[in-house]
Design an enzyme around this catalytic site. Structure first.
Site, PDB file in Angstrom:
ATOM      1  CG  LEU A  42      41.419  29.673  32.731  1.00 21.15           C
ATOM      2  CD1 LEU A  42      40.797  28.823  31.459  1.00 21.15           C
ATOM      3  CD2 LEU A  42      40.754  31.032  32.413  1.00 21.15           C
TER       4      LEU A  42
ATOM      5  NE  ARG B  65      36.235  11.972  26.944  1.00 31.18           N
ATOM      6  CZ  ARG B  65      37.459  12.625  27.165  1.00 31.18           C
ATOM      7  NH1 ARG B  65      38.000  12.723  28.244  1.00 31.18           N
ATOM      8  NH2 ARG B  65      38.202  13.449  26.233  1.00 31.18           N
TER       9      ARG B  65
ATOM     10  CB  CYS C 195      47.700  23.808  28.021  1.00 30.66           C
ATOM     11  SG  CYS C 195      47.246  25.478  27.425  1.00 30.66           S
TER      12      CYS C 195
END
Ligand code: NAD
Ligand code: UGA
Length: 458
Positions: free
Chosen positions: A162, A432, A275
């Site tokens: 996820l 961004r 992560c």
């Protein structure tokens, strides 16, 4: 296993909470208990203000909590009652000793294995949900099966794919569920039992089975490949800025090649999240420990490129603002590592804020969901950083705004109103590439996107 299945999840974080809530929601016949050593977290899971923000999570929890979904700090009772135990504790990068800065710190993991052994009155299925170094299941099985009663434990690897911000959608409609086990009779039986749980809502063809080592390594590989795409496009963004090519046009052009595909090609100030960096550095450490130094160097470059992109963003701001930001008010729009989450772990905004404070800027941070975490992350900077809920107030008196998170809210602001209260010349750095650059330039901003020619009057 007999009767109604009892599932326990150890670790009620970003993965444990949402993934168990979806299992409980989709499998009313299964009783799911989520446990954690962190009392505050468990109390929040039992309250109306859940400990994490994730679109759709409140509804799923509301449907299942108290019916077949329970949150408790009683790890021991949970272990004793469970048939299947998911372990979803944190596996951060080791900060000390051998492998410091690269290897996974497995202390929480091993502690959990020992707790399971201590409180079990029968063999169980133990599922690695955390992301772990390849071959961790061997260590887990060795600890568990050293129990003095001869109980047999099966260790499965069922990594979680996820992404934050889309966790509920990813869990309800996953691209795939991966289950690895030992290829023994007991291992295959345990694999089937877990596959049957997921089959309640995931089509069978999306439930992939493999040996346990492949499952463990696939998770590290998936994150390495995803992060590599971002570092690759960010490397090209730097080249675009030198050559007047436009990174969005380049990404579109290459993304139409079906072998490359269009996703994960958005250039940015850098990738963040808990992560990518940790998992790649873990991969690097594993490769080094097998003597595969070229493999290690190859993947390490993905992380180095990301750090360079963050540092380049700050250097670019500094050079553009006449080589000094000392005493200047600079506003960061967004602090979360991506939109739709309050999570700020490894957020590029943190690196940028620190880079600017090093240059003696006064940094103002605004974010719709991440201010509590931002305050914690930057607490050591004290009076050099200010936090504002309202983006208009945050930008008042600023020399520059830098967009750090792609929250849609920043596209819809009244930039005329913002510009009216800024110091001139007013700078806008879009980390961004989400804003209307030409329109903002026409309003009077000097606009500096990623991987595109700047629009400036200087
Ligand atoms: P997290 O830090 O949000 O949650 C981990 C929880 O485990 C914490 O609340 C901690 O208190 C608890 N814990 C630690 N030791 C414990 C113990 N002995 N007993 C009970 N509770 C204990 O971490 P997370 O983001 O949920 O990540 C968990 C794992 O999943 C990591 O290995 C991570 O790499 C992986 N993962 C994370 C994501 C993500 O999007 N965050 C996605 C896929 C995989
Ligand atoms: C990532 C993976 O996408 C998940 O599959 C994985 O399960 C998870 O890591 C994990 O193991 O923790 P996550 O970090 O939540 O998920 O979010 P992503 O959507 O992957 O974004 C990561 C970072 O990359 C963000 O900072 C995002 O803004 C950035 N990004 C993403 C880009 O800069 N460009 C892109 O094109 C895509």
């Amino acid at each position: 296993m007999s009767g109604a299945t009892e599932i326990l999840c150890i670790g009620a974080g970003y993965v444990g909470g949402p993934s168990m809530a979806v299992i409980a929601d989709r499998c009313p016949h299964v009783r799911v208990t989520v446990t954690d050593v962190n009392r505050e977290r468990i109390a929040a899971w039992n309250s109306d203000t859940l400990p994490i923000y994730e679109p759709g999570l409140d509804e799923v929890v509301r449907r299942a909590r108290g019916r077949n979904l329970f949150f408790t700090t009683d790890v021991a009772a949970g272990i004793a009652a469970a048939d299947i135990i998911f372990v979803s504790v944190n596996t951060p990068t080791k900060a000390f000793g051998e492998g410091a800065g690269r290897a996974a710190d497995l202390q929480y993991w091993e502690k959990t294995a020992r707790e399971i052994m201590a409180h079990s009155a029968a063999g169980k299925i133990v599922v690695e949900k955390s992301t772990l170094p390849v071959r961790t299941a061997a260590a887990m099985a060795r600890i568990l099966n050293s129990n003095p009663h001869g109980f047999e434990f099966q260790v499965l690897s069922n990594p979680e794919f996820l992404a934050e911000g889309s966790a509920i959608r990813d869990l309800e409609r996953p691209d795939r569920v991966l289950i690895g086990s030992a290829e023994t009779h007991g291992g295959l039986r345990a694999r089937r039992a877990l596959a049957d749980i997921y089959a309640a809502w995931v089509p069978r063809e999306r439930i992939i089975e493999s040996n346990v080592w492949s499952a463990e390594l696939s998770k590290l590989t998936a994150n390495a490949f995803l992060a590599q795409r971002i570092s690759s496009i960010n490397a090209m963004s730097a080249l675009c800025e030198k050559t007047e090519a436009d990174i969005d046009e380049v990404a579109h052009a290459i993304g139409t090649d079906s072998r490359i595909g269009p996703k994960f090609l958005k250039a940015s100030v850098g990738f963040g999240g808990s992560c990518f960096k940790k998992d790649i550095l873990n991969l690097v450490y594993i490769a080094q420990s097998y003597g595969l130094h070229e493999v290690a160097d190859y993947w390490e470059a993905v992380v180095r490129m990301n750090e360079w992109q963050e540092a380049r963003f700050v250097r670019n701001m500094l050079a553009t603002m006449f080589n000094t930001v000392a005493g200047k008010r600079i506003t960061l729009f967004g602090f979360a590592f991506k939109a739709d989450t309050g999570d700020t772990r490894e957020s590029p905004a943190s690196a940028v804020a620190r880079g600017l404070v090093d240059e003696r800027a006064h940094v103002v941070v605004t974010d719709p969901k991440a201010l509590p975490n931002a305050r914690l992350d930057l607490r050591d900077l004290q009076d050099r950083v200010e936090f504002q809920d309202d983006p208009y107030e945050a930008a008042a008196g600023a020399h520059a705004i830098a967009v750090m998170t792609e929250w849609p809210l920043y596209r819809g602001l009244d930039y005329q109103r913002i510009l009216a209260r800024m110091v001139r010349p007013a700078f806008l750095f879009d980390g961004r590439n989400i804003l209307e650059h030409r329109a903002l330039f026409d309003l009077g901003f000097n606009v500096f996107p990623i991987g595109k020619a700047p629009l400036k009057r200087l």
